[in-house]
Scaffold this motif. Structure first.
Motif, mmCIF file in Angstrom:
data_model
loop_
_atom_site.group_PDB
_atom_site.id
_atom_site.type_symbol
_atom_site.label_atom_id
_atom_site.label_comp_id
_atom_site.label_asym_id
_atom_site.label_seq_id
_atom_site.Cartn_x
_atom_site.Cartn_y
_atom_site.Cartn_z
ATOM 1 N N LEU A 13 0.813 -1.433 0.289
ATOM 2 C CA LEU A 13 -0.110 -0.025 -0.115
ATOM 3 C C LEU A 13 0.858 1.161 0.292
ATOM 4 C CD1 LEU A 13 -3.208 0.971 0.147
ATOM 5 C CD2 LEU A 13 -2.609 1.636 2.552
ATOM 6 N N GLY A 14 0.633 2.527 -1.421
ATOM 7 C CA GLY A 14 1.648 3.217 -1.092
ATOM 8 C C GLY A 14 0.899 4.130 -2.013
ATOM 9 N N ASN A 15 1.189 5.713 -2.018
ATOM 10 C CA ASN A 15 1.277 6.681 -3.724
ATOM 11 C C ASN A 15 2.043 6.458 -4.518
ATOM 12 O OD1 ASN A 15 0.336 8.891 -4.179
ATOM 13 N ND2 ASN A 15 0.128 10.101 -2.643
ATOM 14 N N ILE A 28 6.378 -1.564 -15.741
ATOM 15 C CA ILE A 28 6.077 -0.674 -14.964
ATOM 16 C C ILE A 28 4.710 -0.508 -16.085
ATOM 17 C CG2 ILE A 28 5.075 1.196 -14.150
ATOM 18 C CD1 ILE A 28 8.239 1.005 -13.715
ATOM 19 N N CYS A 29 3.389 -0.587 -15.152
ATOM 20 C CA CYS A 29 1.970 -1.254 -16.191
ATOM 21 C C CYS A 29 0.720 0.081 -14.881
ATOM 22 C CB CYS A 29 1.460 -2.210 -16.189
ATOM 23 S SG CYS A 29 -0.132 -2.020 -17.357
ATOM 24 N N ALA A 30 -0.359 0.365 -15.161
ATOM 25 C CA ALA A 30 -0.894 1.604 -14.348
ATOM 26 C C ALA A 30 -1.576 2.392 -15.642
ATOM 27 C CB ALA A 30 0.163 3.166 -14.390
ATOM 28 N N ASN A 31 -2.868 2.300 -14.402
ATOM 29 C CA ASN A 31 -4.197 2.585 -15.042
ATOM 30 C C ASN A 31 -4.354 3.661 -13.335
ATOM 31 O OD1 ASN A 31 -6.249 3.334 -15.855
ATOM 32 N ND2 ASN A 31 -7.250 0.812 -15.643
ATOM 33 N N PRO A 32 -4.225 4.685 -13.592
ATOM 34 C CA PRO A 32 -4.045 5.769 -13.105
ATOM 35 C C PRO A 32 -5.609 6.278 -12.991
ATOM 36 C CG PRO A 32 -2.706 6.899 -14.751
ATOM 37 C CD PRO A 32 -3.146 5.290 -15.160
ATOM 38 N N PRO A 33 -5.811 6.929 -11.904
ATOM 39 C CA PRO A 33 -6.848 8.503 -12.258
ATOM 40 C C PRO A 33 -6.655 9.247 -13.280
ATOM 41 C CG PRO A 33 -6.114 7.635 -9.874
ATOM 42 C CD PRO A 33 -5.283 7.508 -10.545
ATOM 43 N N LEU A 34 -7.330 8.664 -14.527
ATOM 44 C CA LEU A 34 -6.278 9.718 -15.547
ATOM 45 C C LEU A 34 -7.815 10.503 -15.674
ATOM 46 C CD1 LEU A 34 -8.677 7.907 -18.123
ATOM 47 C CD2 LEU A 34 -7.553 6.485 -17.386
ATOM 48 N N ASP A 52 -6.460 18.759 -15.558
ATOM 49 C CA ASP A 52 -6.665 18.384 -16.907
ATOM 50 C C ASP A 52 -6.122 17.094 -16.791
ATOM 51 O OD1 ASP A 52 -4.111 17.571 -15.684
ATOM 52 O OD2 ASP A 52 -2.787 19.078 -16.791
ATOM 53 N N GLY A 53 -6.756 15.989 -16.144
ATOM 54 C CA GLY A 53 -6.298 14.807 -16.122
ATOM 55 C C GLY A 53 -4.869 14.207 -16.088
ATOM 56 N N LEU A 54 -3.873 14.805 -15.887
ATOM 57 C CA LEU A 54 -3.164 14.196 -16.491
ATOM 58 C C LEU A 54 -1.845 14.678 -14.928
ATOM 59 C CD1 LEU A 54 -1.595 16.128 -19.443
ATOM 60 C CD2 LEU A 54 -2.550 13.485 -19.122
ATOM 61 N N GLU A 55 -2.298 14.486 -13.926
ATOM 62 C CA GLU A 55 -1.532 14.571 -12.673
ATOM 63 C C GLU A 55 -0.877 13.382 -12.166
ATOM 64 O OE1 GLU A 55 -2.104 14.764 -7.506
ATOM 65 O OE2 GLU A 55 -3.678 15.966 -9.361
ATOM 66 N N PHE A 56 -1.625 12.390 -12.387
ATOM 67 C CA PHE A 56 -0.524 11.143 -11.709
ATOM 68 C C PHE A 56 0.314 10.435 -13.279
ATOM 69 C CE2 PHE A 56 -4.622 11.137 -8.582
ATOM 70 C CZ PHE A 56 -3.761 10.551 -8.281
ATOM 71 N N ILE A 57 -0.148 10.439 -14.551
ATOM 72 C CA ILE A 57 0.933 10.549 -15.608
ATOM 73 C C ILE A 57 1.668 11.343 -15.329
ATOM 74 C CG2 ILE A 57 0.958 10.321 -18.081
ATOM 75 C CD1 ILE A 57 -1.531 8.752 -17.004
ATOM 76 N N ARG A 59 3.535 12.093 -12.617
ATOM 77 C CA ARG A 59 4.718 11.805 -11.582
ATOM 78 C C ARG A 59 4.774 10.207 -12.229
ATOM 79 N NH1 ARG A 59 0.420 12.297 -6.806
ATOM 80 N NH2 ARG A 59 1.995 10.661 -5.347
ATOM 81 N N ILE A 60 4.034 9.182 -12.852
ATOM 82 C CA ILE A 60 4.628 7.938 -13.307
ATOM 83 C C ILE A 60 6.128 8.305 -13.498
ATOM 84 C CG2 ILE A 60 4.031 6.251 -14.205
ATOM 85 C CD1 ILE A 60 1.522 6.393 -12.995
ATOM 86 N N ILE A 61 5.426 8.995 -15.189
ATOM 87 C CA ILE A 61 6.910 9.588 -15.727
ATOM 88 C C ILE A 61 7.886 10.245 -14.820
ATOM 89 C CG2 ILE A 61 7.315 10.595 -17.898
ATOM 90 C CD1 ILE A 61 4.226 10.387 -18.966
ATOM 91 N N LYS A 62 7.571 10.582 -14.387
ATOM 92 C CA LYS A 62 8.594 11.662 -13.458
ATOM 93 C C LYS A 62 9.496 10.535 -12.882
ATOM 94 C CE LYS A 62 7.438 16.117 -14.513
ATOM 95 N NZ LYS A 62 7.170 18.053 -13.735
ATOM 96 N N GLY A 63 9.606 9.621 -12.234
ATOM 97 C CA GLY A 63 9.535 8.145 -11.169
ATOM 98 C C GLY A 63 10.189 7.752 -12.471
ATOM 99 N N LEU A 64 10.075 7.573 -13.752
ATOM 100 C CA LEU A 64 10.576 6.511 -14.085
ATOM 101 C C LEU A 64 12.897 6.187 -14.215
ATOM 102 C CD1 LEU A 64 8.601 6.204 -17.069
ATOM 103 C CD2 LEU A 64 8.594 5.081 -15.420
ATOM 104 N N PRO A 65 12.743 7.736 -14.040
ATOM 105 C CA PRO A 65 14.569 7.451 -14.186
ATOM 106 C C PRO A 65 14.901 6.623 -12.602
ATOM 107 C CG PRO A 65 13.840 9.592 -14.759
ATOM 108 C CD PRO A 65 12.598 9.089 -13.866
ATOM 109 N N HIS A 66 13.725 6.502 -11.249
ATOM 110 C CA HIS A 66 14.169 6.475 -10.225
ATOM 111 C C HIS A 66 13.766 4.384 -10.304
ATOM 112 C CE1 HIS A 66 15.203 10.638 -9.158
ATOM 113 N NE2 HIS A 66 14.020 10.486 -9.559
ATOM 114 N N HIS A 67 12.935 4.241 -11.149
ATOM 115 C CA HIS A 67 12.146 3.097 -11.133
ATOM 116 C C HIS A 67 12.315 2.199 -12.060
ATOM 117 C CE1 HIS A 67 11.001 4.120 -6.547
ATOM 118 N NE2 HIS A 67 10.847 5.326 -7.293
#
Length: 187
Positions: A13-15, A28-34, A52-57, A59-67
């Motif tokens: 469980l996490g954000n 990594i596969c994601a179906n975030p709030p969109l 704009d519907g892209l808040e989580f998208i 964050r997911i993309i910006k985390g890719l270099p780390h994960h």
């Protein structure tokens, strides 16, 4: 447990990445709030992707270099507001691609007229969250008007992490306009 996979699946469980702080993955596969969200009304989680519907998208993309490992693949679905010229996210994607490093392919199969989306979004708020349909309807109309949005563009994004490449994203634009279905490609 229900599918007999409890010995092969670990649930955390996490954000977004908080539950996997230092871990790196090959996929990594994601179906975030969109969906675009109006801040001041009650709405289902899927309808809470930021204004704009892209808040989580993002964050997911910006985390890719780390994960995401070098050569790893990330697949995400999302939506972008836009107008008759195309989705607003297509322009931002070029910048994100350079920031993250890697090759991005984004497929925009259809364009839904915003006026066809207002009532379903308002209806979800009313049906699932007890919001007044008319209040939600007016709120979504105001949100889309403020953003000069006339279309909603669903998309599929695939990112492959490269070692420092400066590749341009590949954007596949079909933009077939439809009022039927969702995520569909029609002839």
């Amino acid at each position: 447990i229900l599918n007999g996979c409890d010995d092969r699946v670990e649930i955390r469980l996490g954000n977004l990445y908080t539950a996997v702080t230092d871990e790196v993955f090959d996929f990594i596969c994601a179906n975030p709030p969109l969906l675009p969200a109006v801040i001041d009304i009650r709405k289902p989680v899927v309808s809470d992707g930021g204004e704009d519907g892209l808040e989580f998208i993002r964050r997911i993309i910006k985390g890719l270099p780390h994960h995401l490992s070098i050569g790893g693949i990330c697949q995400v679905i999302g939506t972008s507001l836009g107008n008759s010229d195309g989705p607003y996210f297509a322009e931002e994607l070029v910048q994100l691609c350079h920031e993250v490093g890697g090759s991005f392919t984004v497929f925009f199969p259809v364009a839904y007229p915003i006026d066809a989306m207002v009532d379903p979004l308002a209806g979800n708020s009313a049906l699932f969250c007890g919001e007044s349909f008319e209040t939600a309807r007016l709120a979504y109309q105001g949100l889309f008007r403020r953003q000069n949005a006339t279309c909603l563009y669903p998309f599929f994004l695939t990112a492959v992490r490269d070692s420092g490449s400066k590749a341009e994203p590949r954007i596949i634009r079909l933009y077939k306009s439809t009022r039927k279905g969702f995520w569909t490609v029609l002839e």
